[in-house]
Design an enzyme around this catalytic site. Structure first.
Site, PDB file in Angstrom:
ATOM      1  CG  HIS A  90      80.178  55.875  93.843  1.00  0.00           C
ATOM      2  ND1 HIS A  90      80.065  54.524  94.092  1.00  0.00           N
ATOM      3  CD2 HIS A  90      79.428  56.122  92.733  1.00  0.00           C
ATOM      4  CE1 HIS A  90      79.293  53.974  93.155  1.00  0.00           C
ATOM      5  NE2 HIS A  90      78.888  54.920  92.327  1.00  0.00           N
ATOM      6  CB  SER A 108      89.086  70.706 121.435  1.00  0.00           C
ATOM      7  OG  SER A 108      90.303  70.231 121.958  1.00  0.00           O
ATOM      8  CE  LYS A 111      88.565  69.923 115.985  1.00  0.00           C
ATOM      9  NZ  LYS A 111      89.148  68.712 116.533  1.00  0.00           N
ATOM     10  CD  GLU A 114      81.641  64.162 116.112  1.00  0.00           C
ATOM     11  OE1 GLU A 114      82.212  63.615 117.066  1.00  0.00           O
ATOM     12  OE2 GLU A 114      82.057  65.206 115.583  1.00  0.00           O
TER      13      GLU A 114
END
Ligand code: ARG
Length: 460
Positions: free
Chosen positions: A158, A279, A285, A292
């Site tokens: 979980h 970024s 970043k 992804e």
């Protein structure tokens, strides 16, 4: 085709321009060219061996196809939309090059069995490439796992801290998934590797052909038994895409973990810079773009699977033009999977683990609570009572803001009189993982053994 404009003498007007573009597949099925040539060479050889065409015709066909192959490889082949697909383009060029022999190539054959053969040859070769790439990724996993058989991290259920595990054990879970994926592909290959040629349009052919000879020439394990089935079903492509969807699903799960682990909230790993991007606005970043995208592309492969299933479901026997739509999803599945596996293997070698962050996360969620319960059970307490005693101890630790191992013995004894000095051995992370010492569990020695078995398995 009889003259330049109409499809054949049967037609009184040419195909409309828009229809021509709508029905043409050469824009994508030219990818099958080398397999088409391979299939044609085998077919021609068989025709000659069965005296259906002459030796001279065979020589001409071989010479012509050889030249066409060179033209395609060197980028000098002129693909024409007017000639609809890869098959007609090659056949037309052959006839231009060698005359009547070129026109005889299609004897006893239809584009229906021809295209089915081409796709099977294409897919067989794709599967063989993928098998190597899966293995490369498995090796990358083993190499990384080997360095981390004693690196402790929290295991989750979980997404809550559950029990301590080793990083190697976690990585080896993906090895197992890929092992099944590779098996599934090999199993699928058996059904791909059968020859449709000879089925002709749908019912077979009246020429005295030898299908088994063609199968042998092309390295097929045998021939498709039923001509209607041979030209019409694409279940082998659907099956392959299902295998691909599962592989992508596994990689997508892994990607999700890499993304989480790379977030500063976890900080378990760092990915090599070459797999990340910055970024355009936030200078600090470093984004895990590759995982992804793998997660994103999984949706695309799942889409291809549904597309192929839907393509097939309403088709009466035998061949229907619907089947021309099998190619783009299939090609894209193969290419996406191929690139994904390639990049993934390299990305794994660039994973830098942060054992300190993993360890401190494992310290945070009372990961050894089950070990304390098991300790009490071994001292005679029924499991349910032990579970409750430990629940109270965790609550106490939580209020105090400390780990179970930081609670003094006298305080622990409030929860059970069975608790003695030796309890601290089971409350440590090392004690916890070492105690899970059987096949398939996380103890370092078990994981090392699993890695050794895995190495032997993939080097067979
Ligand atoms: N381009 C076609 C395909 O991909 C080849 C087979 C065409 N057969 C036909 N009867 N129109 O399926």
């Amino acid at each position: 085709m009889q003259d330049k404009d109409t499809w054949s003498g049967r037609f009184s007007e040419p195909v409309a321009e828009l229809v021509k573009r709508y029905t043409a597949s050469v824009g994508f099925d030219h990818k099958l060219a080398m397999f088409d040539i391979q299939g044609s060479l085998a077919h021609a050889k068989m025709l000659a061996a069965c005296s259906i065409i002459s030796r001279q015709d065979l020589n001409d066909i071989q010479r012509g196809l050889g030249q066409i192959e060179n033209e395609i490889i060197s980028g000098n082949f002129n693909w024409s939309l007017d000639l609809e697909d890869v098959h007609l383009n090659i056949e037309k060029r052959l006839t231009t090059l060698v005359g009547d022999a070129g026109k005889r190539l299609h004897t006893g054959r239809s584009r229906n069995d021809q295209v089915a053969t081409d796709i099977r040859l294409y897919l067989r070769s794709a599967i063989d490439d993928l098998a190597i790439l899966i293995r490369d990724m498995q090796i990358a996993l083993l190499d990384l796992a080997e360095q981390h058989t004693s690196t402790i991290m929290p295991g989750f259920t979980h997404l809550q801290v559950a029990q301590p595990i080793t990083f190697a054990h976690h990585l080896m879970a993906y090895f197992e998934m890929l092992k099944r994926d590779a098996d599934r592909l090999q199993d699928c290959r058996r059904r791909v590797n059968l020859l449709p040629l000879g089925a002709a349009a749908l019912a077979g052919t009246s020429y005295p052909i030898k299908r088994e000879y063609v199968a042998e020439l092309l390295g097929f394990d045998g021939v498709c038994e039923n001509s209607l089935d041979a030209v019409s079903d694409r279940d082998f492509a659907i099956e392959f895409t299902a295998c691909a969807a599962l592989i992508m699903t596994h990689l997508s799960r892994f990607s999700e973990e890499l993304i989480l682990w790379m977030s500063p909230r976890f900080g378990f790993i760092d990915l090599a810079d070459r797999f990340c991007t910055g970024s355009s606005i936030m200078p600090q970043k470093k984004n895990p773009d590759v995982p992804e995208l793998v997660r994103g592309k999984t949706g695309r492969i799942n889409g291809h699977l549904v597309a192929l299933l839907t393509l097939m479901k309403g088709q009466p026997l035998a061949y229907n033009k619907d089947n021309q739509e099998d190619k783009e999803p299939l090609f894209d599945t193969v290419e996406t999977l191929n690139q994904t596996l390639r990049i993934y293997a390299d990305m794994i070698t660039g994973i830098k683990a942060r054992p300190d962050a993993m360890r401190s996360a494992a310290m945070q969620g009372y990961a050894t609570a089950t070990d304390l319960a098991d300790y009490l059970v071994k001292k005679g307490l029924p499991f349910r009572d032990a579970h409750e005693a430990v629940a109270l101890a965790v609550r106490f630790a939580e209020q105090r803001g400390c780990d179970l191992s930081n609670i003094a013995l006298v305080e622990l004894q409030q929860f059970s009189v069975l608790i003695e000095e030796d309890v601290y051995q089971v409350l440590t992370l090392e004690g916890s993982i070492a105690s899970r010492n059987h096949t398939g569990a996380t103890a370092p020695q078990q994981v090392a053994a699993a890695i050794a078995r895995a190495r032997a398995y993939i080097s067979k």
